[in-house]
Design a protein around this motif. Sequence first.
Motif, PDB file in Angstrom:
ATOM      1  N   THR A 550       0.897  -1.358  -0.093  1.00  0.00           N
ATOM      2  CA  THR A 550      -0.170  -0.103  -0.013  1.00  0.00           C
ATOM      3  C   THR A 550       1.056   1.192   0.040  1.00  0.00           C
ATOM      4  O   THR A 550       0.472   2.299  -0.646  1.00  0.00           O
ATOM      5  CB  THR A 550      -0.915   0.214   1.322  1.00  0.00           C
ATOM      6  N   GLU A 551       1.886   1.186   0.857  1.00  0.00           N
ATOM      7  CA  GLU A 551       2.868   2.370   0.822  1.00  0.00           C
ATOM      8  C   GLU A 551       3.451   2.471  -0.491  1.00  0.00           C
ATOM      9  O   GLU A 551       3.770   3.602  -0.922  1.00  0.00           O
ATOM     10  CB  GLU A 551       3.678   2.341   2.092  1.00  0.00           C
ATOM     11  N   LEU A 552       3.896   1.498  -1.118  1.00  0.00           N
ATOM     12  CA  LEU A 552       4.550   1.329  -2.500  1.00  0.00           C
ATOM     13  C   LEU A 552       3.432   2.052  -3.515  1.00  0.00           C
ATOM     14  O   LEU A 552       3.868   2.760  -4.515  1.00  0.00           O
ATOM     15  CB  LEU A 552       4.967  -0.100  -2.994  1.00  0.00           C
ATOM     16  N   LYS A 563      -4.304  10.768  -9.085  1.00  0.00           N
ATOM     17  CA  LYS A 563      -5.041  11.198  -7.917  1.00  0.00           C
ATOM     18  C   LYS A 563      -5.866  10.321  -7.171  1.00  0.00           C
ATOM     19  O   LYS A 563      -6.157  10.099  -5.895  1.00  0.00           O
ATOM     20  CB  LYS A 563      -5.744  12.420  -7.992  1.00  0.00           C
ATOM     21  N   ARG A 564      -6.714   9.574  -8.024  1.00  0.00           N
ATOM     22  CA  ARG A 564      -7.598   8.655  -7.543  1.00  0.00           C
ATOM     23  C   ARG A 564      -6.795   7.302  -6.737  1.00  0.00           C
ATOM     24  O   ARG A 564      -7.253   6.925  -5.839  1.00  0.00           O
ATOM     25  CB  ARG A 564      -8.313   7.962  -8.777  1.00  0.00           C
ATOM     26  N   LEU A 565      -5.792   6.789  -7.543  1.00  0.00           N
ATOM     27  CA  LEU A 565      -5.112   5.798  -6.760  1.00  0.00           C
ATOM     28  C   LEU A 565      -4.500   6.199  -5.497  1.00  0.00           C
ATOM     29  O   LEU A 565      -4.088   5.463  -4.458  1.00  0.00           O
ATOM     30  CB  LEU A 565      -4.140   5.192  -7.778  1.00  0.00           C
ATOM     31  N   GLU A 568      -7.032   6.002  -2.932  1.00  0.00           N
ATOM     32  CA  GLU A 568      -7.266   4.773  -2.703  1.00  0.00           C
ATOM     33  C   GLU A 568      -6.241   3.971  -1.743  1.00  0.00           C
ATOM     34  O   GLU A 568      -6.375   3.275  -0.755  1.00  0.00           O
ATOM     35  CB  GLU A 568      -7.294   4.097  -3.815  1.00  0.00           C
ATOM     36  N   ALA A 569      -4.942   4.482  -2.175  1.00  0.00           N
ATOM     37  CA  ALA A 569      -3.683   4.099  -1.065  1.00  0.00           C
ATOM     38  C   ALA A 569      -3.869   4.433   0.345  1.00  0.00           C
ATOM     39  O   ALA A 569      -3.757   3.897   1.223  1.00  0.00           O
ATOM     40  CB  ALA A 569      -2.512   4.432  -2.034  1.00  0.00           C
ATOM     41  N   LYS A 570      -4.098   5.975   0.326  1.00  0.00           N
ATOM     42  CA  LYS A 570      -4.371   6.556   1.570  1.00  0.00           C
ATOM     43  C   LYS A 570      -5.403   6.001   2.439  1.00  0.00           C
ATOM     44  O   LYS A 570      -5.336   5.845   3.412  1.00  0.00           O
ATOM     45  CB  LYS A 570      -4.454   8.244   1.562  1.00  0.00           C
ATOM     46  N   GLY A 575      -6.750   2.385   7.042  1.00  0.00           N
ATOM     47  CA  GLY A 575      -7.609   1.504   7.598  1.00  0.00           C
ATOM     48  C   GLY A 575      -6.235   0.276   8.322  1.00  0.00           C
ATOM     49  O   GLY A 575      -6.869  -0.276   9.408  1.00  0.00           O
ATOM     50  N   LEU A 576      -5.342   0.397   7.997  1.00  0.00           N
ATOM     51  CA  LEU A 576      -3.996  -0.432   8.595  1.00  0.00           C
ATOM     52  C   LEU A 576      -3.801   0.136  10.050  1.00  0.00           C
ATOM     53  O   LEU A 576      -3.724  -0.478  10.965  1.00  0.00           O
ATOM     54  CB  LEU A 576      -2.995  -0.340   7.845  1.00  0.00           C
TER      55      LEU A 576
END
Length: 649
Positions: A550-552, A563-565, A568-570, A575-576
């Motif tokens: 996710t960080e990658l 921006k969308r991804l 999604e990653a943030k 959540g983690l």
Amino acid sequence: MTDDVLFDLVESRLARESPQMRLNLEKFSLLKNVPLAVAIQGLGSDAVTALEEHGFMAIASDHSRTVSFAEPFVGETVRNQLSPSKKADYFREFSGNLSFDVAAVSPQEVLTFASWMNEAGLVMEPDLAVAAAQTALQLSDPHLALACARLVPPDHPLAVQAAQKRSRAHYLMADYSKAAEVLEAVETSVLETLSAADYAAWSMDLATALVWLPGTRNRVDESIEAAALRVEQASGDDRMEAEKFYNVARFEVHANRGEFSQVLEDLKIASKYRHDRVYRLNCCCLLTMALTATGQELEAIKLSQEILEEAERFDVVLRMQGWQMYGSILAHIWSGQWSRCEKILQHGIDYSNSALHYQGGVIELALGVLYAFAGRDMEAAEILLVAAAQLEVRNTYTSSEMVYSALACVFARLEDQDQARRYLQLAKDFGPQGMWVNRTLSDYFQALAAHALGDPTAIARLTATAEQDLSAGRPAPAANGLRAAVFCGGSGLEERLEEAAQSCQGELAALSIGLARAKRVPGDAAPRMALDVATQAHGRELVDLERYATELALELATTTGDKRLQREAKTGLRGLEWADEQKNAQGPGVVALTPRELQVARQAIRGMSNRDIAKKIGVSVRTVEGHLYQVFAKLGITSRTELEKWVNL
């Protein structure tokens, strides 16, 4: 109902019986569980009939019609009241009444008879002593095996076999030095008189003990070479039997050293040998570890299950089962099947028997290592401390360095630097470890501990260990080490990780390949590939992999301007973080019981007495009482009845 109340009830019932019946009960209390025919020989048919008619004796419907006390606590109470002299008198009477042919009775009957004679201090014939020692070893009672094997005179033809039983007993108690010493004490002139098969069996036992001792490589090689020479000089059936012992010894030595490329094909051939089930299954145990290390984890898991099922179906005692166990556990871990492995190990602890007592914490160690791999550091620390305490008493498989290394790792990640450094020093004091898997895992955990403590060389150490495994043909631990190095911030390792993972099986290998490619692939597809890996890792509870992917993905999406991804990653990272907060929260009902405390609590909920729990799990009654005390204190309760409210047990 307390033990005192039970005692009073038994005494009240026995007071109503005739003196003859009490005499019958005293004798029967020493027989325990025996075939009906043995009970009739020892007690007489009239006594057996009377005991059954009065409801004291139960006769099972099995092949031997095994007899036992209908109410076991009655027999236990009567037996505990007998003086040593009266027991000895009864045992002498039994030995005069019973006709005993070692070849004609079951192993359990051999052990029962030998236990009587040993307890009474009676003379045991050498053939019975050796047979009883072998059965005691199979049932994980090394102390009785030693007592029996020592009764064989040094000049008797069975003396070498007796020495092997004594060696194996010391081996079960993790006294590998003594196990080797007993065998090396056999005179060369005596060894020269042995058949090739008997010599190879002696050599196998010696190699099995020596491989766990430091500085014995040359002695091991000399023993194996001498056995090979004897095999070459033999012929016929003697040579065939000798080859089996020689093969098992050779296979185990290479497995201990991690030299699987030298024996893998031979192990596969031996695993299909249909003329000797015991030999074949023991070779399969070693093959399980070989398959795991060489990147065939799923095949190892399948083989491991087949071994256990066949051994149980045909009542085979597996001498090499430790290799099957470790191979299966590592296959689950390195293929990412952590949840399934946790259930298997927890079941092993919950339903342990006397055999586990002599494994000196290795099951707890395996569970702690699993939690450490899964990033469940609090749980790992607790169970690893239990394992360390047991290994300090009996250093089974010379595992102390590994348990201290794992403890150093989890305490470092828990930001307890003092404890982390303490266990790192303990690990170094016990190292370096010779067995390849202990060596690899110890190096892995020590490097992770060093990284968490700020050591700039840690990534290079992880990479170096992985490269050693790769060069030795062990891609599974290599992929594990390279993946950890990448998670720790190592750069330029993606191609090497992908190469190692491609030689492995399982979902963790596939996800590692996807992760490596996501970092190497150019363009807008990279962040989506990383997020896909994170999603799959989440579904498989691979938390460290999910976090890194996710960080990658966030880093790659930021680079590409997607921006969308990025959003999604943030969201995934939040959540983690929330999951970490929930895991660390000490809210109502969150109680950390050790696996052994859970085991005792579960048995108590089922209504088992402290004495019955102690017998089932192979510990003392006082130990069970201590575990229950800790359980009550942690749960804030004062009685067994309140345990039933804790349904999560």
